[in-house]
Design an enzyme around this catalytic site. Structure first.
Site, PDB file in Angstrom:
ATOM      1  N   TRP A  70      -9.027   6.583  29.079  1.00 41.13           N
ATOM      2  CA  TRP A  70      -8.662   7.386  30.264  1.00 41.13           C
ATOM      3  C   TRP A  70      -7.616   8.496  29.896  1.00 41.13           C
ATOM      4  O   TRP A  70      -7.391   9.169  30.757  1.00 41.13           O
ATOM      5  CB  TRP A  70      -8.201   6.531  31.254  1.00 41.13           C
ATOM      6  CG  TRP A  70      -6.799   5.592  30.955  1.00 41.13           C
ATOM      7  CD1 TRP A  70      -6.882   4.487  30.358  1.00 41.13           C
ATOM      8  CD2 TRP A  70      -5.637   6.123  31.498  1.00 41.13           C
ATOM      9  NE1 TRP A  70      -5.347   4.097  30.197  1.00 41.13           N
ATOM     10  CE2 TRP A  70      -4.682   5.074  30.898  1.00 41.13           C
ATOM     11  CE3 TRP A  70      -5.242   7.058  32.310  1.00 41.13           C
ATOM     12  CZ2 TRP A  70      -3.161   5.359  31.088  1.00 41.13           C
ATOM     13  CZ3 TRP A  70      -3.883   7.194  32.653  1.00 41.13           C
ATOM     14  CH2 TRP A  70      -3.057   6.230  32.069  1.00 41.13           C
ATOM     15  N   ASN A  71      -6.924   8.230  28.911  1.00 39.29           N
ATOM     16  CA  ASN A  71      -5.878   9.055  28.525  1.00 39.29           C
ATOM     17  C   ASN A  71      -6.762  10.241  27.836  1.00 39.29           C
ATOM     18  O   ASN A  71      -7.530  10.071  26.741  1.00 39.29           O
ATOM     19  CB  ASN A  71      -5.117   8.474  27.529  1.00 39.29           C
ATOM     20  CG  ASN A  71      -4.148   9.621  26.754  1.00 39.29           C
ATOM     21  OD1 ASN A  71      -4.415  10.834  26.756  1.00 39.29           O
ATOM     22  ND2 ASN A  71      -2.878   8.982  25.956  1.00 39.29           N
ATOM     23  N   ASP A  72      -6.781  11.344  28.566  1.00 36.72           N
ATOM     24  CA  ASP A  72      -7.931  12.286  28.143  1.00 36.72           C
ATOM     25  C   ASP A  72      -7.785  12.823  26.709  1.00 36.72           C
ATOM     26  O   ASP A  72      -8.672  13.824  26.350  1.00 36.72           O
ATOM     27  CB  ASP A  72      -7.755  13.597  29.150  1.00 36.72           C
ATOM     28  CG  ASP A  72      -8.543  13.193  30.566  1.00 36.72           C
ATOM     29  OD1 ASP A  72      -9.470  12.415  30.396  1.00 36.72           O
ATOM     30  OD2 ASP A  72      -8.208  13.862  31.576  1.00 36.72           O
ATOM     31  N   CYS A  73      -6.841  12.519  26.117  1.00 36.41           N
ATOM     32  CA  CYS A  73      -6.543  12.998  24.818  1.00 36.41           C
ATOM     33  C   CYS A  73      -7.181  12.227  23.726  1.00 36.41           C
ATOM     34  O   CYS A  73      -7.280  12.436  22.551  1.00 36.41           O
ATOM     35  CB  CYS A  73      -5.164  13.245  24.190  1.00 36.41           C
ATOM     36  SG  CYS A  73      -4.336  14.450  25.247  1.00 36.41           S
TER      37      CYS A  73
END
Lengths: 526, 526
Positions: free
Chosen positions: A501-504
């Site tokens: 969910w952390n787009d990185c």
């Protein structure tokens, strides 16, 4: 440098210069018809989903910025012309003001003793955008001015519209009846929907072909028809269909006149598509008659005419505008704070809640930085966003939760996105973003905490949109949880899948293949 | 109305006004680096395939038309500025001329006693476009002028570049060294290629960030830097990277000066990607040094510098231009006619053969009406096109036939298209256009008729690009034939499949699903 200020009493942000650091946009619509509108009236409209059902054309990353489409108005006064919202004509104005409010935008500009105000909004329960235009003579002599409108139709699918010219330059179709220009591209072949742009006054002229209106090498800043003060009365046949009206307006000193333009969207049942079809004998028994200009069928305009009739008068428009204001006042009254800090009050009571509602409506599917083409509504995003608006619209939050859970896969995973037009999972991006289903648990929990409505847990909810796979919502939550527990790596930690969910945290953020997706390439994440 | 004339001696079409009915374009390049160029130098460049490897950005269906990207030059003279090709500045010129020749375009324009001629071409065996600029003082007083160049980089994949702004506005990377601006977006992550724009003279300034050069709300017709006569020396970091040089040019009366700009494309082997990487100690043993501005790695420029050195002088450019002319003279000398009608001679001896060669190079993958995004090279198209150029380049025709046949499917059918970058069949459109394989028979036949080279029938040629499925070309032809014979309908007629070679015979041309493909939806055609 200051570009505007908050008007808290009206719940508006007031922009005092057209050249903000970047275009500052607002969103119109909260049900099915949506619009993006900048402080100079740039932007576009769509029905439910900005990719397959784009109503007006817009050019992203354009040069000049924000001059790639919008609802453009031009005032013409004895050889001089300008736009009341500055763009696209970009002639200097004596005054300019844009008010972004709750679901509406008002833009006012004056030049040469003519003050023009346009109010843009989407009424409740209405598939259209209303443009109320007030033109006022603030000088001491009588004026005869002309008002030109302009929108450019998108040939429905925004992706196809911007790439498939070999086909699209040949398909554009319109009809003109009275003061209404209808856009009916592909209606004959495979669509049950058309769009229209109307005005509640007789017109002196119109254009529906872009090149006639703009000129071959012209720009939006100085269309050929506006420069000449004269419409071309063009009927588009392929190329780029548009809709432009020309109104002649006589104003005594101090006099103001109102006009109501409607940009509308209509769906017809298949059996009610046509008013008249080629091959049907007319009243005189003739097969090819005056009823069929260019041998085309005539669309059934009944629903459009009802929509237009609804706002035939300024009074009706004003009433709908008040209704919209009341709708927002009510939404924003559910949760308020009064602190010693006016900025906290303003943010909590107005703008953050407004932002949350816009996010409910559109998720992150369309903005000036999200083209509306690349994605649908996020499964993860929409579950998260719900936390911000569940107190305002618990009924619609409940519906959204069920829509989302209906796209969940039977094994507990989820499509990463779904398309709002079909409410189905997006095959193109697929699933395997392993945190996605967890957010459903949080969304359901927050809904119950807010409402006390435990009955949602019993709602029979499909998997993968298949009714035969339906199970109670509680089962969806359980499978979401199990999906994490049953997908652990060798160290006992949950597997990410394709992306966290952390787009990185995309597992494929480095690869040797150019063009390979960051998110959806399947690699070993053990 | 007349817009130009044929110059048969030079094999050129001469355009005498910049405002032709529509942009009139030429194609540069015949091997791997290709360009579209209009009569005002609009258009773009790409390496092999216009979709995944687009080098410069272009906006199709733009308003104003053809003002969405190109190789733009601006002359600045004491507060006044203009473009020698009219666009994009669109200031009136004292004279204008565009010559579209065989693989090159020359544009000449003058204003204020300054005559500027730009010759655009792609030299043989060279992955770059040369812009030779000659600026001449035709007046009687000394002049100090400035010359600004401008191109806008595409972030490689043209489809992604025009839709995925959420990501792309954050990825742009450049390096500037001397008079060369390098575009290296995604080179660090996953690409082995970069592009550059150079000039063979010291520069007074540069820009690599579009907004700095153009201004936030500015247009190509009046960039902020040109209006001011002063570059911003900007180093792009995300947003829209560009390349612009500023040259200060002093000219005595009657004096002319030449400048060579090169827009180049470089591929580096993985092990030779970097000149210097972050984390590598420099000569003083320092890890973060002046070598790493902004902490970025430094690309290996060796191949670019070799390309630039090759055309460091006007003489070298002129020699390459002569070589290109000889190449075309030779190609066009293989088949000539002399009739009493100069129009027949002109068409047969020059323009039709030129057109056929352009079609060989690009099939129909990119034009001003084909965006280069929607498709690759057609299996049917390319086999047909071959009939027109097999006499000119039999060796390359042979190679093309083998490339095409290598994408054929084992059962005799064919992918409808293939991508030139990979030479593999295009999965997106797939196959089942049942006439496709028949054209392979015609292509092989015409090759043999022209050359007498029957050995092509014995060439071991893969199916579906799989070497293990290779069979002699004769077998491919047989399977093509059998594919028709074995796919008959109940009346004994060949089944069309998805669509017939007559592009209007698409079986799915009417459907009830909007957005459904006309060509690739599988329906019962029995």
């Amino acid at each position: 440098m200051k570009f505007g200020y908050f008007d808290d009493a009206n719940k508006e942000y007031v922009i005092t210069t057209p050249e903000t650091p970047y275009p500052w946009i607002n969103y119109l619509g909260s049900q099915a018809f949506f619009s993006l509108i900048s402080n100079t009236a740039g932007g576009y409209s769509f029905y439910k989903d900005a990719k397959p059902r784009r109503i007006t054309r817009f050019r992203y990353n354009n040069v000049p910025l924000d001059l790639g489409g919008g609802r453009y108005f031009y005032l013409y006064d004895d050889g001089d012309f300008w736009s009341p919202g500055y763009a696209p004509a970009k002639k200097e104005l004596d005054s300019y003001e844009c008010r972004h409010g709750m679901g509406y935008t008002k833009i006012k500009g004056s030049r040469n003793g003519i003050e023009t105000e346009v109010t843009f909004f989407v009424p409740q329960d209405y598939n259209g955008e209303v443009h109320k235009v007030t033109v006022k003579n603030t000088g001491s002599a009588k004026k005869n001015v002309k008002l030109f409108s302009f929108i450019e139709w998108c040939l429905w699918n925004a992706q196809d519209d911007s790439t498939n010219f070999q086909r699209n330059f040949s398909t554009g179709e319109v009809e003109i009846k009275g003061s209404v220009i209808y856009h009916k591209t592909e209606y004959k072949e495979r669509r049950d929907h058309y769009a229209f742009y109307s005005v509640n006054a007789p017109i002196a002229g119109f254009d529906s072909d872009r090149e006639t209106f703009i000129g071959t090498y012209g720009g939006f800043e100085s269309p050929k028809a506006v420069v000449a003060g004269q419409s071309g009365n063009s009927v588009a046949d392929g190329w780029s269909p548009i809709a432009s009206h020309c109104l002649e307006i006589a104003l005594e000193p101090g006099e103001a006149k109102d006009f109501v333009f409607i940009l509308g969207y209509v769906e017809n049942p298949v059996e009610e598509k046509w008013e008249w079809q080629v091959g049907t004998p007319d009243d005189n028994g003739l097969l090819m008659s005056a009823k069929a200009p260019n041998g085309t069928n005539i669309i059934n305009k009944k629903r459009a005419e009802e929509m237009i009739a609804k706002f035939a008068t300024t009074e009706a428009v004003d009433a709908a505008f008040e209704e919209l204001k009341e709708y927002w006042d009510k939404l924003l009254s559910k949760y308020t704070v009064q602190t010693a800090d006016e900025k906290v009050n303003r943010m909590v009571n107005i703008w953050n809640q407004y932002q949350c509602m816009v996010t409910f409506n559109l998720s992150r599917s369309a903005s000036y930085f999200e083209s509306g083409i690349g994605r649908g509504m996020g499964f993860r995003d929409s579950n998260q966003d719900l936390l911000g608006f569940v107190h305002q619209i618990p009924d619609r939050a409940r519906e959204r939760i069920i829509d989302l859970a209906s796209t969940q896969l039977p094994e507990g995973g989820a499509y990463h996105q779904y398309q709002t037009l079909t409410k189905k999972g997006n095959d193109e991006i697929g699933g395997n973003f392993n945190d996605d289903p967890l957010w459903l648990i949080l969304a359901v929990t927050s809904y119950i905490k807010e409402t006390g409505d435990y009955s949602i847990l019993d709602v029979m909810t499909p998997y993968d949109n298949k009714d035969e796979l339906a199970a109670p919502m509680a089962d969806h939550i359980k499978r979401s949880f199990d999906h994490v527990i049953n997908n652990l790596g060798p160290h006992g930690l949950p597997l990410i899948g394709r992306a966290d969910w952390n787009d990185c945290l995309n597992l494929n953020c480095f690869s040797t293949e150019s063009g390979e997706s960051f998110q959806t390439v399947t690699i070993n994440d053990g």
